[in-house]
Design an enzyme around this catalytic site. Sequence first.
Site, PDB file in Angstrom:
ATOM      1  N   ASN A  79       0.862  -0.780   0.280  1.00 18.12           N
ATOM      2  CA  ASN A  79      -0.338  -0.025   0.283  1.00 18.12           C
ATOM      3  C   ASN A  79       0.999   1.248   0.571  1.00 18.12           C
ATOM      4  OD1 ASN A  79      -0.622   1.895   2.471  1.00 18.12           O
ATOM      5  ND2 ASN A  79       0.315   0.148   3.306  1.00 18.12           N
ATOM      6  N   CYS A 140       7.690   8.075   9.441  1.00 18.96           N
ATOM      7  CA  CYS A 140       7.737   9.322   8.608  1.00 18.96           C
ATOM      8  C   CYS A 140       8.621  10.048   8.282  1.00 18.96           C
ATOM      9  CB  CYS A 140       5.955  10.386   8.853  1.00 18.96           C
ATOM     10  SG  CYS A 140       4.882   9.325   9.728  1.00 18.96           S
TER      11      CYS A 140
END
Length: 330
Positions: A79, A140
């Site tokens: 994904n 992140c």
Amino acid sequence: MAQNPDARGASHDLSVQLGPLRLKNPVMVASGTFGYGEEYADFLDLTALGAVVVKGISLAPRPGNPPPRLVETPAGMINAIGLENVGVDAFLQSKLPYLRDRQVPVIVNIFGNLLEEYAELAARLEGVPGIVALEINISCPNVKSGGMIFGTEPSMAARVVEAVRRATTLPLITKLTPNVTHIGEIAKAAVGAGSDMLSCINTVAAMAVDIFSRRPKLANVFGGLSGPAIKPIALRCTYEVLQAVDCPVIGIGGIANATDALEFLLLGARAVQVGTANFVHPAVTREIIEGMRRFLEVERLGGVEEYIGSLNRECLFPFAEIACEMTDLP
């Protein structure tokens, strides 16, 4: 495993102590695979879960990456959703009340591209009824450090946790990325900076290509591999983390049935999160919980706490020696 004859007829208690949290069972749902909870309410009783970890939340709404952003792979999927979410304001106003009304423990996964964003999110969620803990996504990019991922360097991971710790009194769970050389070092840094617990692992960096169009199958080119294909990696990472730190660990990665979940508990994880399997079978968590209870009955165990961490270690070398031998393989 040695059986306990005195446990015959016991209640087969699934409740676990997870740091400061007491959960009715060790089965959670992983962030990004269960929406905000309401999406799955037609398939199972949400109150049966140990906790719901909601879709990752940022300060402002995010549209995510352009499509295509999902690719099916053998035994899993890749994904590149891009952390699409409604933002913290909409979450508090329109998403959290549904879960709070059902009295299901809510763990909020938070992320940002700056330390200040993590801290502000934590402050905004402090003291909100229904929220029992925060899960810090450190997979992140830090935009102030040229895009380096927060969770790939111990000192950077520690800085994120420290910033969040200063902003909240909520229990903190740091979600570790497997895309590092020594995950144990990242785990130590996070715990040293104030993380109460750890969850591992996040998705494995991957890509897929189309031989006819001769293009990447994802618009983002790279994505995160999840599903049964990564379970062996997740087990190895969980074991390594458990050897490195003395804190509760939540196992994640490729869990699709009770046996998968019990493997992580056997290593010493005190809870698990079910992710990709929710897409395949929306009621899978209910079956995992029921399967765990049947296992305790067969093994004549009064509670799951008796099973957690019961791996037979007599035949095991110290982990450092195992890792050394692995690097010598051809």
